[in-house]
Motif scaffolding. Structure first.
Motif, PDB file in Angstrom:
ATOM      1  N   MET A  80       0.780  -1.347  -0.151  1.00 17.22           N
ATOM      2  CA  MET A  80      -0.102   0.114  -0.003  1.00 17.22           C
ATOM      3  C   MET A  80       0.874   1.263   0.016  1.00 17.22           C
ATOM      4  O   MET A  80       0.601   2.277  -0.408  1.00 17.22           O
ATOM      5  CB  MET A  80      -0.946   0.047   1.306  1.00 17.22           C
ATOM      6  N   ARG A  81       2.149   1.336   0.375  1.00 13.19           N
ATOM      7  CA  ARG A  81       2.995   2.170   0.336  1.00 13.19           C
ATOM      8  C   ARG A  81       3.278   2.594  -1.062  1.00 13.19           C
ATOM      9  O   ARG A  81       3.335   3.739  -1.397  1.00 13.19           O
ATOM     10  CB  ARG A  81       4.192   1.889   1.135  1.00 13.19           C
ATOM     11  N   GLN A  82       3.591   1.561  -1.923  1.00 17.36           N
ATOM     12  CA  GLN A  82       3.633   1.870  -3.398  1.00 17.36           C
ATOM     13  C   GLN A  82       2.179   2.723  -3.949  1.00 17.36           C
ATOM     14  O   GLN A  82       2.393   3.257  -4.859  1.00 17.36           O
ATOM     15  CB  GLN A  82       3.897   0.600  -4.034  1.00 17.36           C
ATOM     16  N   PHE A  83       1.175   2.218  -3.420  1.00 13.98           N
ATOM     17  CA  PHE A  83      -0.142   2.445  -4.060  1.00 13.98           C
ATOM     18  C   PHE A  83       0.012   3.941  -3.732  1.00 13.98           C
ATOM     19  O   PHE A  83      -0.695   4.797  -4.662  1.00 13.98           O
ATOM     20  CB  PHE A  83      -1.289   1.821  -3.248  1.00 13.98           C
ATOM     21  N   ASP A  84       0.144   4.655  -2.496  1.00 15.72           N
ATOM     22  CA  ASP A  84       0.258   5.932  -2.202  1.00 15.72           C
ATOM     23  C   ASP A  84       1.250   6.602  -3.160  1.00 15.72           C
ATOM     24  O   ASP A  84       0.923   7.802  -3.300  1.00 15.72           O
ATOM     25  CB  ASP A  84       0.707   6.229  -0.639  1.00 15.72           C
ATOM     26  N   GLU A  85       2.402   6.021  -3.319  1.00 18.65           N
ATOM     27  CA  GLU A  85       3.263   6.734  -4.422  1.00 18.65           C
ATOM     28  C   GLU A  85       2.621   6.814  -5.746  1.00 18.65           C
ATOM     29  O   GLU A  85       2.701   7.717  -6.402  1.00 18.65           O
ATOM     30  CB  GLU A  85       4.434   5.580  -4.587  1.00 18.65           C
ATOM     31  N   LEU A  86       1.837   5.727  -6.291  1.00 20.65           N
ATOM     32  CA  LEU A  86       1.319   5.825  -7.506  1.00 20.65           C
ATOM     33  C   LEU A  86       0.342   7.265  -7.450  1.00 20.65           C
ATOM     34  O   LEU A  86       0.066   7.683  -8.593  1.00 20.65           O
ATOM     35  CB  LEU A  86       0.439   4.435  -7.598  1.00 20.65           C
ATOM     36  N   LEU A  87      -0.502   7.115  -6.410  1.00 21.26           N
ATOM     37  CA  LEU A  87      -1.604   8.245  -6.199  1.00 21.26           C
ATOM     38  C   LEU A  87      -0.699   9.424  -6.306  1.00 21.26           C
ATOM     39  O   LEU A  87      -1.208  10.494  -7.180  1.00 21.26           O
ATOM     40  CB  LEU A  87      -2.336   8.094  -4.984  1.00 21.26           C
ATOM     41  N   ARG A  88       0.472   9.619  -5.752  1.00 25.14           N
ATOM     42  CA  ARG A  88       1.117  11.065  -6.053  1.00 25.14           C
ATOM     43  C   ARG A  88       1.507  11.397  -7.202  1.00 25.14           C
ATOM     44  O   ARG A  88       1.440  12.575  -7.679  1.00 25.14           O
ATOM     45  CB  ARG A  88       2.489  10.791  -4.905  1.00 25.14           C
ATOM     46  N   LEU A  89       2.267  10.212  -7.959  1.00 29.47           N
ATOM     47  CA  LEU A  89       2.457  10.666  -9.450  1.00 29.47           C
ATOM     48  C   LEU A  89       0.923  10.871 -10.167  1.00 29.47           C
ATOM     49  O   LEU A  89       1.272  11.986 -11.093  1.00 29.47           O
ATOM     50  CB  LEU A  89       3.008   9.226  -9.974  1.00 29.47           C
ATOM     51  N   ILE A  90       0.053  10.094 -10.133  1.00 32.60           N
ATOM     52  CA  ILE A  90      -1.143  10.609 -10.599  1.00 32.60           C
ATOM     53  C   ILE A  90      -1.616  12.034 -10.372  1.00 32.60           C
ATOM     54  O   ILE A  90      -2.121  12.628 -11.227  1.00 32.60           O
ATOM     55  CB  ILE A  90      -2.336   9.577 -10.379  1.00 32.60           C
ATOM     56  N   SER A  91      -1.272  12.735  -9.132  1.00 30.24           N
ATOM     57  CA  SER A  91      -1.579  13.926  -8.719  1.00 30.24           C
ATOM     58  C   SER A  91      -1.086  14.939  -9.693  1.00 30.24           C
ATOM     59  O   SER A  91      -1.447  16.122  -9.691  1.00 30.24           O
ATOM     60  CB  SER A  91      -1.542  14.155  -7.258  1.00 30.24           C
ATOM     61  N   HIS A  92       0.264  14.566 -10.356  1.00 24.47           N
ATOM     62  CA  HIS A  92       0.996  15.339 -10.948  1.00 24.47           C
ATOM     63  C   HIS A  92       1.012  15.280 -12.602  1.00 24.47           C
ATOM     64  O   HIS A  92       1.636  15.831 -13.447  1.00 24.47           O
ATOM     65  CB  HIS A  92       2.591  15.325 -10.527  1.00 24.47           C
ATOM     66  N   GLY A  93      -0.083  14.484 -13.001  1.00 24.77           N
ATOM     67  CA  GLY A  93      -0.602  14.296 -14.256  1.00 24.77           C
ATOM     68  C   GLY A  93      -0.026  13.216 -15.038  1.00 24.77           C
ATOM     69  O   GLY A  93      -0.209  12.662 -15.993  1.00 24.77           O
ATOM     70  N   VAL A  94       0.710  12.027 -14.128  1.00 22.99           N
ATOM     71  CA  VAL A  94       0.842  10.783 -14.809  1.00 22.99           C
ATOM     72  C   VAL A  94      -0.176   9.728 -14.821  1.00 22.99           C
ATOM     73  O   VAL A  94      -0.850   9.973 -14.109  1.00 22.99           O
ATOM     74  CB  VAL A  94       2.246  10.112 -13.890  1.00 22.99           C
ATOM     75  N   GLN A  95      -0.360   9.271 -16.082  1.00 19.20           N
ATOM     76  CA  GLN A  95      -1.639   8.322 -16.267  1.00 19.20           C
ATOM     77  C   GLN A  95      -1.229   6.992 -16.082  1.00 19.20           C
ATOM     78  O   GLN A  95      -0.259   6.378 -16.424  1.00 19.20           O
ATOM     79  CB  GLN A  95      -1.938   8.593 -17.682  1.00 19.20           C
ATOM     80  N   PHE A  96      -2.034   6.339 -15.060  1.00 23.31           N
ATOM     81  CA  PHE A  96      -2.142   5.055 -14.789  1.00 23.31           C
ATOM     82  C   PHE A  96      -3.637   4.418 -14.836  1.00 23.31           C
ATOM     83  O   PHE A  96      -4.532   5.011 -14.356  1.00 23.31           O
ATOM     84  CB  PHE A  96      -1.325   4.708 -13.273  1.00 23.31           C
ATOM     85  N   ASP A  97      -3.746   3.480 -15.345  1.00 21.35           N
ATOM     86  CA  ASP A  97      -5.086   2.715 -15.645  1.00 21.35           C
ATOM     87  C   ASP A  97      -5.209   1.683 -14.609  1.00 21.35           C
ATOM     88  O   ASP A  97      -6.382   1.184 -14.498  1.00 21.35           O
ATOM     89  CB  ASP A  97      -5.074   2.220 -16.923  1.00 21.35           C
ATOM     90  N   ALA A  98      -4.070   0.994 -14.286  1.00 16.59           N
ATOM     91  CA  ALA A  98      -4.191  -0.176 -13.301  1.00 16.59           C
ATOM     92  C   ALA A  98      -3.058  -0.626 -12.428  1.00 16.59           C
ATOM     93  O   ALA A  98      -1.828   0.107 -12.638  1.00 16.59           O
ATOM     94  CB  ALA A  98      -4.103  -1.444 -14.466  1.00 16.59           C
TER      95      ALA A  98
END
Length: 505
Positions: A1-19
């Motif tokens: 879940m720490r990686q999940f939080d990092e993923l959300l951080r990147l998304i907040s800066h415009g990086v696209q993740f679908d899965a």
């Protein structure tokens, strides 16, 4: 879940993740893929599944295809197991029916991506192996698994299958020095939304820096699957892998910008970023988002097309995306020219050092040694890859003092030197050495001396390379004094010849 939080951080800066795909090994070894590993997930996966749903991310899970990897044999699969309880027969016993029930179990909980790894189609119980030829076992295993997965997809809309190790010809994955051949039965494209081209590894192409050879492997492996008839859109080139683990040779985020661009321009509809997202700060995230936007715009005008030479043959080559973007790579140790598709190109991104030269009349580009660049007819300047410097070197003569099987001693003039060594077997084929838990540098012992004193040698291959190496690279500084003596010795008994290149900065 720490990686999940990092993923959300990147998304907040415009990086696209679908899965978000939970890779091996999320499961309890005794749970038959139905239970999550304890004590890491004491409450099971629900927290992760809920977070994926909240943030509109598709959940994915890793499974072996028909083998046991860190999984103890479930009772329902016992009558399908081979003698060593590793492989599982898909056409006899209870394995396949229960396996499909496992996939359904996770589908019902929201999982939609299924990564299938480590297939072994020679697997069968001892009584079957005693009476059936191995090729018939292979044919029936493949047909049974493929049929079962096809039926699953028809009744489970939205299921996405990723094919990994074992579905293609294994031999091609290790090497980039062999002629192109067909490595995948295209019937698997009926099941798999993507097939992967192998975990990142060094190509049989020496480069400085080391990581450019890993990029070249990804390009060559993708071209091999393309040659086999797989559309580029269906290839997961698995090119982006960053982090402090052995799978990516403790790469961290070295040369990550070029790694990301090449991963995208190879054209797969399913693009995976493996590794530790905490390595990438907010500025990195914004750069990722800009790069994604540039490529997304280009893909609206068409898919990816390869052009130029064959990466494993050390010929300059590139990737054209639609009508907008062109990525080019020079795998050679000296500047080289590559003809380009006809367009008014400008440089959007490049490795530092050598400045690429565009020839508008000849419609070509000159790239520096081992250099990668991204060209576009429009779009923002994405800057330079500062941790990759393309430098012009001069090929240096040397005198062979002694040449023996797997040994070479040579003499050259002093200077700032870079040494490249390749090893060959008795048939003069490149020999790839697997040094286990030792550094790859242990496979080729290299000493450099001047006036009777050993010099400090920097080995670019001084890391554990699980996938093997057919070459070594080193740098040594001897600015003055007498001649420099270079001594090489291969430790692998399969090595019969060593070849040396000396380059002077």
């Amino acid at each position: 879940m720490r990686q999940f939080d990092e993923l959300l951080r990147l998304i907040s800066h415009g990086v696209q993740f679908d899965a978000y795909l939970m890779d091996a090994f999320w499961f309890d070894p005794d749970g038959g893929y139905r239970e999550w590993r304890q004590p890491n997930w004491p409450d099971g996966p629900q927290r992760w599944l809920d977070a994926c749903a909240e943030h509109a991310l598709i959940p994915g899970l890793w499974f072996t295809a028909n083998t046991l990897c860190h999984l103890n044999l479930p009772a329902a699969w016992a009558d399908s197991a081979d003698a060593n309880e590793w492989g599982l027969c898909c056409f006899q016993g209870g394995f396949l029916a229960d396996y499909l029930n496992v996939l359904d179990h996770w589908y019902q909980q929201g999982v939609r991506i299924f990564k299938l790894d480590f297939a072994d189609f020679t697997a069968a119980p001892p009584d079957v192996k005693a009476t059936m030829p191995v090729e018939e076992i292979r044919r029936r295993n493949e047909a049974s698994l493929r049929g079962g997965l096809l039926d699953f997809k028809q009744t489970h809309p939205g299921a996405i299958f990723m094919g990994f190790n074992g579905f293609e010809s294994a031999e091609y994955m290790d090497r980039t020095d062999r002629p192109m051949e067909c490595v995948l039965d295209l019937k698997w494209l009926e099941v798999f939304d993507s097939v992967y081209s192998g975990d990142p590894r060094p190509a049989d192409v020496p480069t400085l820096p080391f990581w450019r050879s890993v990029d070249i492997y990804g390009d060559h492996a993708t071209r091999t699957l393309e040659h086999s008839g797989v559309p580029l859109s269906r290839i997961d080139n698995c090119g982006f892998m960053a982090g402090p683990t052995g799978t990516c040779y403790w790469r961290g985020k070295a040369l990550w910008k070029g790694m990301l661009l090449l991963t995208m321009v190879r054209g797969g509809d399913l693009t995976v970023l493996y590794g530790d997202l905490s390595l990438f700060d907010d500025g990195d995230a914004r750069w990722m988002a800009n790069a994604q936007a540039v490529l997304e715009t280009a893909f609206r005008t068409g898919g990816s097309v390869s052009f130029g030479g064959i990466p494993g043959e050390e010929e300059p080559y590139g990737w054209m995306v639609g009508e907008k973007i062109c990525a080019v790579i020079n795998p050679k140790p000296e500047p080289s020219t590559l003809d380009l598709p006809d367009a008014p190109w400008r440089v959007l991104f490049r490795d530092a050092g050598f400045e690429p030269t565009l020839d508008r009349v000849a419609n070509s580009i000159e790239l520096g040694p081992y250099q990668m660049a991204l060209l576009g007819i429009e779009g923002p300047n994405l800057g330079m890859q500062d941790d990759c410097v393309s430098e012009v070197r001069i090929s240096a003569d040397y005198e062979v003092i002694e040449r023996l099987p797997a040994k070479l001693t040579a003499r050259t003039k002093p200077g700032d030197l870079e040494l490249i060594v390749r090893q060959f077997d008795a048939e003069r084929k490149l020999c790839r050495t697997y040094s286990g838990s030792e550094s790859a540098a242990a496979a080729i012992r290299l000493t450099v001396s001047q006036d009777g004193t050993d010099l400090c040698v920097t080995r670019h291959d001084n890391r554990i390379i699980w996938s093997g190496m057919s070459w070594a690279a080193a740098a040594v500084s001897a600015p003055g004094g007498g001649d420099v003596e270079i001594s090489l010795m291969a430790t692998d008994p399969q090595v019969a010849f060593l070849d040396l290149e000396v380059w002077r900065k």
